[in-house]
Scaffold this motif. Structure first.
Motif, PDB file in Angstrom:
ATOM      1  N   LEU A  86      10.449 -10.989  -4.824  1.00 24.33           N
ATOM      2  CA  LEU A  86      10.501 -10.085  -4.536  1.00 24.33           C
ATOM      3  C   LEU A  86       9.508  -9.672  -5.773  1.00 24.33           C
ATOM      4  O   LEU A  86       9.848  -9.706  -7.023  1.00 24.33           O
ATOM      5  N   VAL A  87       9.243  -8.520  -5.598  1.00 25.74           N
ATOM      6  CA  VAL A  87       7.540  -7.792  -6.193  1.00 25.74           C
ATOM      7  C   VAL A  87       7.753  -6.410  -6.346  1.00 25.74           C
ATOM      8  O   VAL A  87       8.426  -6.011  -5.087  1.00 25.74           O
ATOM      9  N   GLN A 118       0.551  -0.992   0.398  1.00 27.50           N
ATOM     10  CA  GLN A 118       0.424   0.393  -0.094  1.00 27.50           C
ATOM     11  C   GLN A 118       0.770   1.014   0.197  1.00 27.50           C
ATOM     12  O   GLN A 118      -0.037   2.224  -0.868  1.00 27.50           O
ATOM     13  N   ASP A 119       2.282   1.322   0.226  1.00 28.00           N
ATOM     14  CA  ASP A 119       2.981   2.258   0.087  1.00 28.00           C
ATOM     15  C   ASP A 119       3.391   2.800  -0.992  1.00 28.00           C
ATOM     16  O   ASP A 119       4.477   3.350  -1.121  1.00 28.00           O
ATOM     17  N   GLY A 120       3.497   1.713  -1.684  1.00 32.53           N
ATOM     18  CA  GLY A 120       3.916   2.158  -2.801  1.00 32.53           C
ATOM     19  C   GLY A 120       5.384   1.147  -3.010  1.00 32.53           C
ATOM     20  O   GLY A 120       5.745   1.937  -4.584  1.00 32.53           O
ATOM     21  N   ARG A 121       6.035   0.887  -2.456  1.00 31.42           N
ATOM     22  CA  ARG A 121       7.706   0.072  -2.575  1.00 31.42           C
ATOM     23  C   ARG A 121       7.164  -0.821  -2.918  1.00 31.42           C
ATOM     24  O   ARG A 121       6.491  -1.911  -3.095  1.00 31.42           O
ATOM     25  N   GLY A 122       8.752  -1.583  -3.478  1.00 25.16           N
ATOM     26  CA  GLY A 122       8.815  -2.961  -3.945  1.00 25.16           C
ATOM     27  C   GLY A 122       8.441  -3.976  -2.167  1.00 25.16           C
ATOM     28  O   GLY A 122       8.861  -3.163  -1.411  1.00 25.16           O
ATOM     29  N   VAL A 123       8.215  -5.006  -2.226  1.00 30.59           N
ATOM     30  CA  VAL A 123       8.317  -6.250  -1.743  1.00 30.59           C
ATOM     31  C   VAL A 123       9.558  -6.997  -1.636  1.00 30.59           C
ATOM     32  O   VAL A 123       8.964  -7.409  -2.891  1.00 30.59           O
ATOM     33  N   VAL A 124       9.957  -7.038  -0.887  1.00 35.55           N
ATOM     34  CA  VAL A 124      10.573  -9.216  -1.120  1.00 35.55           C
ATOM     35  C   VAL A 124       9.989 -10.100   0.093  1.00 35.55           C
ATOM     36  O   VAL A 124       9.892  -9.811   1.468  1.00 35.55           O
TER      37      VAL A 124
END
Length: 502
Positions: free
Chosen positions: A469-470, A426-432
């Motif tokens: 990693l998204v 929701q904060d617009g960052r990538g996610v691992v």
């Protein structure tokens, strides 16, 4: 000077504005219409279907609960098993039977709170996005018509009357007759129309003579929507009706009678518009500091509802890349991957539209094709293939990874502590997501802190992976096996998120 000026406050422009605002960019949106929510954008004529990919985009930014959905036009979300649609959609008016859909053949699906398909309308979508944009500090100015675009080394100036709006980047999201595209000199190529289409909301005497749903006829196709008096007509006249004219009641009645083979009477037309199946695409989506997205970059017939969804996909793909470029931490060539990834998607959608028009043609060749396609769609494989196209699940970007999940939209992984991937985005960052108990990627992920969010722990179903990693747009950038390769993760992180911060 703003970081980005966006021309066009439709769903595409507002989605892009929200993505950029979420990333901390200074954004100005210029819209020529003085007021939002016109009758053409509200129900019934403004009704649109959001594909699974678009619904996921709203879900991942925490906006799905705010989006009004037409009653009876949503597929159930499912926390137990991946949901299958109650409605399968159509191809050239040939309806899909959802009972013949093979869910196992749709790759890498997991249960999600986000339904796979919803029906809403443009006015509601724009209202939700406008409210979100305002909260993010986006400045939206209405009643502003851009008349000139001037580029220089440090930015772009959009001229509107006596006002000059300067930004480091300019994005045209101003529709199929885009002013930005024309003023900036983008080449727009494609195929000319075969039909004129009409959509109307009218009071109709003899309405019972019109069959519900999609109806292919010897002279074209008409559609009777669930809302009484909401009718669509496609007249194979070579696109002869001039879109600059407002269709009269007499003209609409004559076309509907001819195509439907009935003698219905339009006693009153409340709202109406026309369109064609002209299929055009800009040869590039970027010229220096000017970019295009949505209908400004590609137009086609509305068959299958692909236009809105393709445009939202453009905006979500472009937003994080342009933001990283604005903030100065984008790796070399990142912004060029926008056109590299989205131009082929747009071209495929245009061909999807053209194929439907070829099948709908009211001649012997079209009728022969209809018979073949009906037989194919009547099979499990055919239904699943067409639904995969309509839902967006067919999309896979070539991101260079070996795992077949790389380049696809990320499944909504559920961690053991109840956290979902969608919530983490929701904060617009990538996610691992690190599914191992020994947290092998923790130290590496910290090097990109601020750009990549790290979450660790077992998942309810990790699809046989050790980590994933998204990207901020929901695409899987890297997937590791049970014992993930740390060097592989760092190469992928560097490719998409630039040099590490630490």
């Amino acid at each position: 000077m703003h970081d980005v000026v966006i021309v066009g406050a439709g769903p595409v422009g507002l989605t892009l504005a929200c993505e950029l605002g979420l990333a901390g960019c200074s954004v100005l949106v210029l819209e020529r219409e003085p007021e939002p929510g016109s009758a053409m954008r509200a129900a019934p004529l403004g009704m649109r279907g959001l594909s699974a990919a678009s619904v996921e985009a709203f879900y991942r930014r925490g906006m799905l609960d705010s989006l009004p959905i037409a009653p009876g036009f949503t597929e159930d979300a499912n926390d137990g098993e991946p949901s299958l649609p109650r409605r399968g959609g159509h191809f050239a008016g040939i309806m899909l039977d959802p009972a013949k859909l093979d869910g196992a053949a749709l790759p890498y699906r997991l249960p999600s709170p986000a339904p796979g398909l919803v029906m809403t309308n443009l006015a509601e979508v724009e209202a939700v996005l406008s409210e979100r944009a305002a909260k993010l500090g986006v400045d939206v100015r209405r009643g502003v018509t851009v008349s000139a675009v001037t580029r220089h080394d440090e930015g772009v100036v959009a001229q509107a009357g006596a006002e000059a709006y300067e930004a480091r980047w300019l994005v045209g999201c101003d529709g199929g007759r885009s002013t930005v595209r024309r003023l900036a000199g983008f080449e727009f190529v494609g195929t000319e129309p075969q039909f004129t289409g009409y959509t109307m909301h009218a009071t109709i005497a003899g309405l019972e003579e019109l069959r519900h749903g999609f109806n292919l006829t010897p002279t074209g196709m008409y559609i009777r929507m669930p809302i009484d008096g909401h009718i669509g007509v496609m007249d194979f006249d070579g696109g002869a009706f001039d879109r600059s004219q407002q269709p009269t009641r007499e003209h609409l009645q004559a076309v509907l009678r001819r195509v439907s083979g009935t003698d219905v009477t339009l006693t009153e037309v409340h709202t109406a518009s026309s369109f064609t199946d002209r299929a055009m695409q800009s040869t590039t989506y970027r010229q220096g500091r000017v970019l295009l997205a949505g209908d400004a970059a590609h137009i086609h017939s509305p068959l299958g509802g692909q236009g809105l969804n393709t445009g939202i996909g453009d905006a979500v793909n472009l937003g994080w890349k342009l933001a990283a470029t604005v903030h100065g931490h984008a790796p070399d060539g990142l912004l060029d991957t926008y056109a590299g990834e989205r131009h082929p998607i747009g071209a495929a959608v245009l061909d999807w539209s053209r194929a439907q028009v070829a099948i709908m043609r009211p001649d012997a060749h079209g009728r022969a094709l209809q018979g073949v396609v009906r037989d194919l769609i009547g099979t499990t494989e055919g239904t699943t293939y067409v639904f995969g196209k309509l839902s967006g699940s067919w999309i896979r970007h070539d991101l260079g990874g070996e795992h077949p999940l790389v380049g696809r939209d990320a499944p909504d992984f559920l961690l053991e502590d109840g956290t979902r991937l969608g919530e983490l985005m929701q904060d617009g960052r990538g996610v691992v997501l690190d599914f191992g108990t020994d947290r092998p990627l923790h130290a590496s992920a910290r090097r990109w802190e601020g750009r990549i969010r790290y979450a660790a722990g077992p998942a309810a179903d990790d699809l046989g992976l050790g980590a994933v990693l998204v990207r901020p747009d929901g695409m899987v950038a890297w997937a590791g096996e049970r014992h993930p390769d740390r060097e592989g993760f760092e190469r992928a992180a560097g490719r998409w998120f630039g040099s590490p911060a630490l």
